[in-house]
Design a protein around this motif. Structure first.
Motif, mmCIF file in Angstrom:
data_model
loop_
_atom_site.group_PDB
_atom_site.id
_atom_site.type_symbol
_atom_site.label_atom_id
_atom_site.label_comp_id
_atom_site.label_asym_id
_atom_site.label_seq_id
_atom_site.Cartn_x
_atom_site.Cartn_y
_atom_site.Cartn_z
ATOM 1 N N GLY A 148 -0.718 1.057 -11.766
ATOM 2 C CA GLY A 148 0.328 0.236 -11.178
ATOM 3 C C GLY A 148 -0.126 -0.444 -9.907
ATOM 4 O O GLY A 148 -1.267 -0.288 -9.457
ATOM 5 N N PRO A 149 0.787 -1.210 -9.308
ATOM 6 C CA PRO A 149 0.460 -1.920 -8.079
ATOM 7 C C PRO A 149 0.233 -0.956 -6.917
ATOM 8 O O PRO A 149 0.669 0.201 -6.965
ATOM 9 C CB PRO A 149 1.682 -2.806 -7.847
ATOM 10 C CG PRO A 149 2.787 -2.136 -8.583
ATOM 11 C CD PRO A 149 2.154 -1.442 -9.756
ATOM 12 N N GLY A 150 -0.410 -1.438 -5.875
ATOM 13 C CA GLY A 150 -0.760 -0.610 -4.733
ATOM 14 C C GLY A 150 0.409 0.075 -4.050
ATOM 15 O O GLY A 150 0.248 1.160 -3.491
ATOM 16 N N TRP A 151 1.585 -0.521 -4.091
ATOM 17 C CA TRP A 151 2.731 0.054 -3.384
ATOM 18 C C TRP A 151 3.330 1.268 -4.090
ATOM 19 O O TRP A 151 4.141 1.989 -3.511
ATOM 20 C CB TRP A 151 3.812 -1.001 -3.138
ATOM 21 C CG TRP A 151 4.310 -1.721 -4.357
ATOM 22 C CD1 TRP A 151 3.895 -2.942 -4.802
ATOM 23 C CD2 TRP A 151 5.316 -1.287 -5.268
ATOM 24 N NE1 TRP A 151 4.581 -3.289 -5.940
ATOM 25 C CE2 TRP A 151 5.461 -2.284 -6.251
ATOM 26 C CE3 TRP A 151 6.099 -0.143 -5.365
ATOM 27 C CZ2 TRP A 151 6.356 -2.187 -7.302
ATOM 28 C CZ3 TRP A 151 7.001 -0.036 -6.423
ATOM 29 C CH2 TRP A 151 7.118 -1.048 -7.369
ATOM 30 N N ILE A 152 2.969 1.528 -5.341
ATOM 31 C CA ILE A 152 3.553 2.649 -6.093
ATOM 32 C C ILE A 152 3.312 3.981 -5.384
ATOM 33 O O ILE A 152 4.222 4.791 -5.226
ATOM 34 C CB ILE A 152 2.982 2.704 -7.531
ATOM 35 C CG1 ILE A 152 3.476 1.517 -8.344
ATOM 36 C CG2 ILE A 152 3.309 4.021 -8.220
ATOM 37 C CD1 ILE A 152 4.875 1.617 -8.864
ATOM 38 N N SER A 153 2.087 4.226 -4.966
ATOM 39 C CA SER A 153 1.755 5.489 -4.314
ATOM 40 C C SER A 153 2.585 5.693 -3.045
ATOM 41 O O SER A 153 3.098 6.785 -2.791
ATOM 42 C CB SER A 153 0.262 5.537 -3.997
ATOM 43 O OG SER A 153 -0.078 6.787 -3.459
ATOM 44 N N SER A 154 2.746 4.629 -2.260
ATOM 45 C CA SER A 154 3.544 4.717 -1.026
ATOM 46 C C SER A 154 5.014 4.978 -1.328
ATOM 47 O O SER A 154 5.670 5.762 -0.647
ATOM 48 C CB SER A 154 3.407 3.424 -0.218
ATOM 49 O OG SER A 154 2.074 3.248 0.189
#
Length: 135
Positions: free
Chosen positions: A92-98
């Protein structure tokens, strides 16, 4: 009548455990994609009090954010939380983890993000394996 040749953006993946569910998400996610996934999960809750879930995201092109706030979707999210033991999100996109890190303290389920290269570790974490696709 025309047949819609666009493949679904949410596809269920069969697993080797009855109470483990997997979904592959690709492309631009619409309200109907979200409703389809929650419909499949509603069926799972009828069969199992608690489930483990893996969501694999690739080739992500965006999300219809207005779909996230529809009454049916909000009800589905609320109902889902109490039935999920573990939820692994892969890729997924980078913001998923955050986002997962931000919401994790407010959830009753265990939730963890894995990079796409960590697919095997995500499957191991939920304790299930994908079944081969029918040919």
């Amino acid at each position: 009548m025309l047949i819609n040749e666009t493949p679904p953006h949410v596809r269920r993946i069969d697993t080797d455990r009855e109470d483990a569910y997997a979904f592959e998400i690709t492309g631009h996610i619409t309200a109907s994609d979200v409703e389809n996934m929650y419909g499949l999960l509603e069926g799972a809750y009828e069969l199992h009090e608690r489930i483990d879930l893996i969501i694999i995201i690739h080739d992500y092109e965006g999300f219809d954010w207005s779909a996230a706030w529809k009454d049916q979707v909000m009800f589905g999210k609320t109902r889902a939380f109490k039935h999920i033991r573990k939820c692994a999100v892969v890729g997924g996109p980078g913001w998923i983890s955050s986002a997962i890190a931000l919401f994790r303290p407010f959830l009753s389920m265990e939730m963890k993000h894995f990079e796409a290269a960590e697919m095997d570790a995500a499957w191991a974490w939920i304790g299930a394996n994908p079944l081969p696709s029918p040919a």
